[in-house]
Write a protein that holds these residues in place. Structure first.
Motif, PDB file in Angstrom:
ATOM      1  N   LEU A 288      -6.797 -20.283  51.801  1.00  0.00           N
ATOM      2  CA  LEU A 288      -5.948 -19.672  50.780  1.00  0.00           C
ATOM      3  C   LEU A 288      -5.646 -18.220  51.132  1.00  0.00           C
ATOM      4  O   LEU A 288      -4.510 -17.752  50.985  1.00  0.00           O
ATOM      5  N   THR A 289      -6.646 -17.499  51.630  1.00  0.00           N
ATOM      6  CA  THR A 289      -6.451 -16.092  51.988  1.00  0.00           C
ATOM      7  C   THR A 289      -5.417 -15.948  53.095  1.00  0.00           C
ATOM      8  O   THR A 289      -4.552 -15.056  53.059  1.00  0.00           O
ATOM      9  N   GLU A 290      -5.473 -16.843  54.097  1.00  0.00           N
ATOM     10  CA  GLU A 290      -4.508 -16.778  55.192  1.00  0.00           C
ATOM     11  C   GLU A 290      -3.082 -16.974  54.688  1.00  0.00           C
ATOM     12  O   GLU A 290      -2.149 -16.291  55.130  1.00  0.00           O
ATOM     13  N   LYS A 291      -2.892 -17.886  53.748  1.00  0.00           N
ATOM     14  CA  LYS A 291      -1.555 -18.120  53.205  1.00  0.00           C
ATOM     15  C   LYS A 291      -1.055 -16.933  52.398  1.00  0.00           C
ATOM     16  O   LYS A 291       0.106 -16.535  52.505  1.00  0.00           O
ATOM     17  N   ILE A 292      -1.938 -16.361  51.563  1.00  0.00           N
ATOM     18  CA  ILE A 292      -1.514 -15.227  50.734  1.00  0.00           C
ATOM     19  C   ILE A 292      -1.169 -14.023  51.603  1.00  0.00           C
ATOM     20  O   ILE A 292      -0.219 -13.278  51.319  1.00  0.00           O
ATOM     21  N   LYS A 293      -1.932 -13.819  52.697  1.00  0.00           N
ATOM     22  CA  LYS A 293      -1.689 -12.642  53.547  1.00  0.00           C
ATOM     23  C   LYS A 293      -0.345 -12.710  54.266  1.00  0.00           C
ATOM     24  O   LYS A 293       0.158 -11.692  54.732  1.00  0.00           O
ATOM     25  N   ARG A 294       0.248 -13.890  54.346  1.00  0.00           N
ATOM     26  CA  ARG A 294       1.572 -13.984  54.966  1.00  0.00           C
ATOM     27  C   ARG A 294       2.630 -13.261  54.143  1.00  0.00           C
ATOM     28  O   ARG A 294       3.613 -12.751  54.677  1.00  0.00           O
TER      29      ARG A 294
ATOM     30  N   ALA B 211      -9.718 -11.249  49.684  1.00  0.00           N
ATOM     31  CA  ALA B 211     -10.399 -12.264  48.872  1.00  0.00           C
ATOM     32  C   ALA B 211     -11.690 -11.679  48.317  1.00  0.00           C
ATOM     33  O   ALA B 211     -12.436 -11.011  49.027  1.00  0.00           O
ATOM     34  N   MET B 212     -11.934 -11.924  47.041  1.00  0.00           N
ATOM     35  CA  MET B 212     -13.154 -11.428  46.414  1.00  0.00           C
ATOM     36  C   MET B 212     -13.716 -12.483  45.486  1.00  0.00           C
ATOM     37  O   MET B 212     -13.007 -13.363  45.039  1.00  0.00           O
ATOM     38  N   GLY B 213     -14.991 -12.348  45.185  1.00  0.00           N
ATOM     39  CA  GLY B 213     -15.622 -13.154  44.164  1.00  0.00           C
ATOM     40  C   GLY B 213     -16.370 -14.358  44.672  1.00  0.00           C
ATOM     41  O   GLY B 213     -17.230 -14.898  43.974  1.00  0.00           O
ATOM     42  N   ASN B 214     -16.082 -14.814  45.915  1.00  0.00           N
ATOM     43  CA  ASN B 214     -16.772 -16.003  46.399  1.00  0.00           C
ATOM     44  C   ASN B 214     -18.222 -15.721  46.782  1.00  0.00           C
ATOM     45  O   ASN B 214     -19.031 -16.625  46.903  1.00  0.00           O
TER      46      ASN B 214
END
Length: 446
Positions: A334-340, A347-350
């Protein structure tokens, strides 16, 4: 009719007084001001208000006169965040009033708010007509008018002042303050350092300035004297000092105030002093709504000791209560997709929320991080109702300046173990035996 006679008497006094209206002192700095030592009358150890100050008075014959101005104020809650509140004499909370048991006081209250107000002297014994309840004991003080409260201080202790006019709005906007009455006997209940602060709370959305006054339970700024950590003053004491901390609660909930490194004695409530034989030891003291508790300790353990509300959400700032829990979630893809589309996304909280204390993230205007503040070992990961008691050797009696971080003696800081770790205990070595399926209870080896 009695209220009308009271007002006529007050108005007549202001017309005939040769001294006129006392000066209304103003304070704009959010920094804690030094104690205001008495220049005449009985001696006493003055209090120090966290991020606050004591209102000067003048003597008019044998009467101590004060001038409070109810007005809109701007309060810095911590560096980077300003709140538009209502308060007194430039600040919220208003200045602390100090006097001595047996004094007669005359308090001028000028109203610069957009609506009427009053002042209720919470916990004090006084004539009914001076009690400050709109409609019941007096008419409201209209905008632009000045009323006079005058009464004798018949008991010592720790009290508050706040409106009893449109109370929900005016207190939610920050209108409150301390009134400390010292014992007539200077030696009675004497301490070396005497700190005071009020517990209050606001709901201020990130980027906005004015509290939501209709909120009843869902607050996001838990404050001491309308300040949040790291903006709250430290409580500095010299080793060997007898220290008193007075805490008033004007929030919508109770607060268990916990201090590290010490046990202490509960010595006063808003009802009066606790007799020595009735005091009890604590390390946490729960402060009910609308109440005051004072505790005392001997500052014999040098160091930097946390003091805070023990409700964990009350040591956070600007919390978003709808944030989902991501602990244990793999957010890599998910982080890779958002960074596009948002290259600066993090990403935080995990892994928990401690990352909030380390990351320097862009924030909306006029708000502060949920966790913030740095110590000598890294981020403190706190906010809200949190401060530090700093006990040091060699401080002068009037030195309240921040002494910096404590220099721990060698060998007294927790350290990393780099040697071999013991092998984990196997099940056959464990004392607790898990019974077979279908059997109730647990057994232990003999």
């Amino acid at each position: 009719m009695g209220g009308g006679a009271l007002l006529a008497g007050a108005a007549a006094w202001t017309r005939t007084s040769a001294m006129g209206l006392p000066e209304a002192a103003l304070m704009e700095s959010p920094d804690m001001q030094p104690p205001l030592f008495p220049k005449s009358g009985p001696d006493y150890q003055p209090v120090v208000t966290l991020n606050g100050w004591t209102l000067p008075h003048r003597m008019n014959g044998n009467v101590k006169e004060f001038h409070l101005v109810a007005e809109p104020v701007e309060r810095e809650m911590a560096p980077g965040m300003i709140a538009y509140l209502w308060g007194y004499n430039g600040q919220s909370p208003g200045p602390t009033l100090e006097a001595v048991e047996g004094d007669r006081v005359r308090i001028f209250v000028t109203n610069k708010l957009p609506e009427h107000t009053t002042v209720h002297w919470h916990g004090m014994i006084l004539p009914s007509g001076m009690d400050g309840v709109t409609g019941l004991t007096q008419p409201g003080i209209p905008t632009g008018k000045t009323f006079v409260y005058e009464f004798d201080l018949v008991k010592s202790g720790t009290f508050m002042y706040h409106p009893h006019a449109d109370e929900m709005t005016q207190m939610a906007m920050g209108m409150m303050g301390f009134f400390v009455i010292h014992p007539k006997d200077p030696a009675l209940h004497r301490v070396d350092r005497d700190f005071v602060f009020l517990l209050n709370a606001y709901d201020i959305d990130p980027g906005s300035y004015v509290p939501r006054v209709m909120e009843m339970t869902d607050f996001n700024m838990w404050c001491w004297n309308s300040r949040v950590f790291p903006g709250i003053s430290h409580l500095v004491a010299a080793k060997g000092d007898r220290v008193r901390v007075r805490v008033d609660n004007l929030t919508m909930t109770n607060h268990p105030i916990h201090m590290h490194g010490y046990d202490f004695e509960v010595t006063c409530t808003d009802g009066g002093w606790v007799r020595p034989e009735a005091r009890w030891p604590e390390v946490s003291i729960d402060i009910p709504v609308g109440a005051m508790r004072a505790y005392e300790f001997d500052a014999i353990h040098p160091g930097d000791w946390a003091v805070h509300c023990h409700k964990s959400h009350h040591t956070m700032n600007a919390m978003g209560h709808d944030v989902p829990t991501f602990i244990g979630v793999d957010k890599t893809q998910l982080t890779e997709k958002i960074k596009r589309v948002q290259p600066e996304y993090m990403a935080m909280g995990n892994r928990g929320m401690a990352d909030m204390g380390e990351m320097e993230m862009p924030l909306p205007d006029n708000t502060i991080p949920m966790m913030t503040g740095w110590g000598q070992f890294g981020p403190i990961e706190m906010g809200g109702m949190f401060s530090v008691v700093k006990v040091r050797e060699g401080l002068s009696a009037t030195d309240y300046a921040d002494p910096g971080w404590y220099e721990h003696p060698a060998g007294t800081v927790a350290w990393e173990w780099t040697g071999a770790l013991p092998a984990p205990a196997s099940a056959k070595d464990a004392m607790t035996v898990v019974p077979p399926a279908g059997h109730a209870g647990h057994g232990t080896k003999g």
